[in-house]
Design a protein around this motif. Sequence first.
Motif, PDB file in Angstrom:
ATOM      1  N   UNK A 147      -2.988 -18.601 -14.853  1.00 60.69           N
ATOM      2  CA  UNK A 147      -2.110 -18.422 -13.687  1.00 60.69           C
ATOM      3  C   UNK A 147      -2.073 -16.944 -13.321  1.00 60.69           C
ATOM      4  N   UNK A 148      -2.309 -16.665 -12.078  1.00 60.11           N
ATOM      5  CA  UNK A 148      -2.288 -15.294 -11.580  1.00 60.11           C
ATOM      6  C   UNK A 148      -0.906 -14.975 -11.035  1.00 60.11           C
ATOM      7  N   UNK A 149      -0.509 -13.709 -11.245  1.00 63.12           N
ATOM      8  CA  UNK A 149       0.773 -13.256 -10.728  1.00 63.12           C
ATOM      9  C   UNK A 149       0.577 -11.910 -10.045  1.00 63.12           C
ATOM     10  N   UNK A 150       1.373 -11.654  -9.033  1.00 64.07           N
ATOM     11  CA  UNK A 150       1.328 -10.373  -8.338  1.00 64.07           C
ATOM     12  C   UNK A 150       2.062  -9.364  -9.209  1.00 64.07           C
ATOM     13  N   UNK A 151       1.369  -8.327  -9.619  1.00 62.81           N
ATOM     14  CA  UNK A 151       2.008  -7.326 -10.469  1.00 62.81           C
ATOM     15  C   UNK A 151       2.455  -6.110  -9.675  1.00 62.81           C
ATOM     16  N   UNK A 152       1.825  -5.880  -8.544  1.00 59.82           N
ATOM     17  CA  UNK A 152       2.161  -4.727  -7.731  1.00 59.82           C
ATOM     18  C   UNK A 152       1.772  -5.006  -6.288  1.00 59.82           C
ATOM     19  N   UNK A 153       2.545  -4.502  -5.375  1.00 56.71           N
ATOM     20  CA  UNK A 153       2.165  -4.616  -3.968  1.00 56.71           C
ATOM     21  C   UNK A 153       2.655  -3.389  -3.222  1.00 56.71           C
ATOM     22  N   UNK A 154       1.979  -3.097  -2.132  1.00 53.98           N
ATOM     23  CA  UNK A 154       2.258  -1.907  -1.347  1.00 53.98           C
ATOM     24  C   UNK A 154       2.525  -2.338   0.088  1.00 53.98           C
ATOM     25  N   UNK A 155       3.576  -1.787   0.658  1.00 59.22           N
ATOM     26  CA  UNK A 155       3.918  -2.088   2.042  1.00 59.22           C
ATOM     27  C   UNK A 155       3.595  -0.861   2.874  1.00 59.22           C
ATOM     28  N   UNK A 156       2.691  -1.020   3.836  1.00 56.70           N
ATOM     29  CA  UNK A 156       2.336   0.074   4.745  1.00 56.70           C
ATOM     30  C   UNK A 156       2.748  -0.309   6.157  1.00 56.70           C
ATOM     31  N   UNK A 157       3.648   0.466   6.728  1.00 55.59           N
ATOM     32  CA  UNK A 157       4.095   0.225   8.095  1.00 55.59           C
ATOM     33  C   UNK A 157       3.971   1.549   8.847  1.00 55.59           C
ATOM     34  N   UNK A 158       3.209   1.563   9.924  1.00 53.51           N
ATOM     35  CA  UNK A 158       2.933   2.793  10.693  1.00 53.51           C
ATOM     36  C   UNK A 158       4.155   3.236  11.497  1.00 53.51           C
ATOM     37  N   UNK A 159       4.923   2.307  11.999  1.00 54.08           N
ATOM     38  CA  UNK A 159       6.095   2.626  12.816  1.00 54.08           C
ATOM     39  C   UNK A 159       7.255   3.007  11.896  1.00 54.08           C
ATOM     40  N   UNK A 160       7.762   4.229  12.034  1.00 55.46           N
ATOM     41  CA  UNK A 160       8.806   4.726  11.123  1.00 55.46           C
ATOM     42  C   UNK A 160      10.135   3.998  11.296  1.00 55.46           C
ATOM     43  N   UNK A 161      10.468   3.595  12.511  1.00 57.82           N
ATOM     44  CA  UNK A 161      11.721   2.884  12.753  1.00 57.82           C
ATOM     45  C   UNK A 161      11.665   1.507  12.092  1.00 57.82           C
ATOM     46  N   UNK A 162      10.557   0.830  12.298  1.00 62.59           N
ATOM     47  CA  UNK A 162      10.368  -0.488  11.687  1.00 62.59           C
ATOM     48  C   UNK A 162      10.286  -0.380  10.163  1.00 62.59           C
ATOM     49  N   UNK A 163       9.640   0.662   9.660  1.00 61.11           N
ATOM     50  CA  UNK A 163       9.524   0.876   8.210  1.00 61.11           C
ATOM     51  C   UNK A 163      10.906   1.030   7.583  1.00 61.11           C
ATOM     52  N   UNK A 164      11.794   1.780   8.244  1.00 57.20           N
ATOM     53  CA  UNK A 164      13.160   1.963   7.720  1.00 57.20           C
ATOM     54  C   UNK A 164      13.891   0.629   7.635  1.00 57.20           C
ATOM     55  N   UNK A 165      13.753  -0.202   8.672  1.00 58.06           N
ATOM     56  CA  UNK A 165      14.422  -1.508   8.684  1.00 58.06           C
ATOM     57  C   UNK A 165      13.891  -2.386   7.562  1.00 58.06           C
ATOM     58  N   UNK A 166      12.577  -2.432   7.412  1.00 52.79           N
ATOM     59  CA  UNK A 166      11.958  -3.281   6.383  1.00 52.79           C
ATOM     60  C   UNK A 166      12.325  -2.787   4.990  1.00 52.79           C
ATOM     61  N   UNK A 167      12.279  -1.486   4.750  1.00 50.01           N
ATOM     62  CA  UNK A 167      12.598  -0.950   3.424  1.00 50.01           C
ATOM     63  C   UNK A 167      14.067  -1.139   3.077  1.00 50.01           C
ATOM     64  N   UNK A 168      14.960  -1.065   4.087  1.00 46.28           N
ATOM     65  CA  UNK A 168      16.379  -1.311   3.832  1.00 46.28           C
ATOM     66  C   UNK A 168      16.625  -2.764   3.433  1.00 46.28           C
ATOM     67  N   UNK A 169      15.852  -3.663   4.008  1.00 46.97           N
ATOM     68  CA  UNK A 169      15.994  -5.094   3.716  1.00 46.97           C
ATOM     69  C   UNK A 169      15.206  -5.517   2.477  1.00 46.97           C
ATOM     70  N   UNK A 170      14.366  -4.658   1.945  1.00 48.07           N
ATOM     71  CA  UNK A 170      13.461  -5.060   0.840  1.00 48.07           C
ATOM     72  C   UNK A 170      14.204  -5.380  -0.450  1.00 48.07           C
ATOM     73  N   UNK A 171      15.394  -4.819  -0.626  1.00 46.80           N
ATOM     74  CA  UNK A 171      16.151  -5.122  -1.838  1.00 46.80           C
ATOM     75  C   UNK A 171      16.603  -6.591  -1.862  1.00 46.80           C
TER      76      UNK A 171
END
Length: 177
Positions: A147-171
């Motif tokens: 069984x494979x599991x995700x051990x690490x992932x990276x979120x890349x968002x070019x738009x800084x406003x959208x990145x802030x919203x996504x990172x705030x909600x990531x928790x």
Amino acid sequence: MKYFKELISILISALLLLSCSATKFVADDEFLLNDVDIVSQHDANLAVKAGGYIRQHPNSKWFSLLKVPLYTYSLSGRDTTKWGNRTLRKVGEAPVIYNREQAEQTRLNIENMMRNEGYLHATVDLEERIVGKKRKDAVFYLHERERYQVSDFLVEIKDSVLAKIVLDESEESLMHP
């Protein structure tokens, strides 16, 4: 004496139901689907989950013992113009004829479900067992492998406003390593 008569009538009814052939309406080149099993060597929960992907289910049983609706249907005659035959067919349950294409589609669906669960190299084997005159069981063997599991992932968002919203909600996200 009253209970004796009731007991006799119940026994006679049961003998009538059991004496009729459940395969009466199954053609010579067909098989009645007797049972479907899913066997998993490692993960019993996976086998239970795979049960939801079965496309063809055998006739229902009462108290996990007798296929009374099938036997009721089998009591009917072939002449559907008679009221008694039509009534028995409505009350009963028609025999479920084993379909190889449906079983193969079930096998593929279970394989896809296992891949979605992280078993990327999983396979499912289908075994067809003839278990009597004109009766067949379908057994699905699950081979999970690693069984494979995700051990690490990276979120890349070019738009800084959208990145802030996504990172705030990531928790609150359901996605975690």
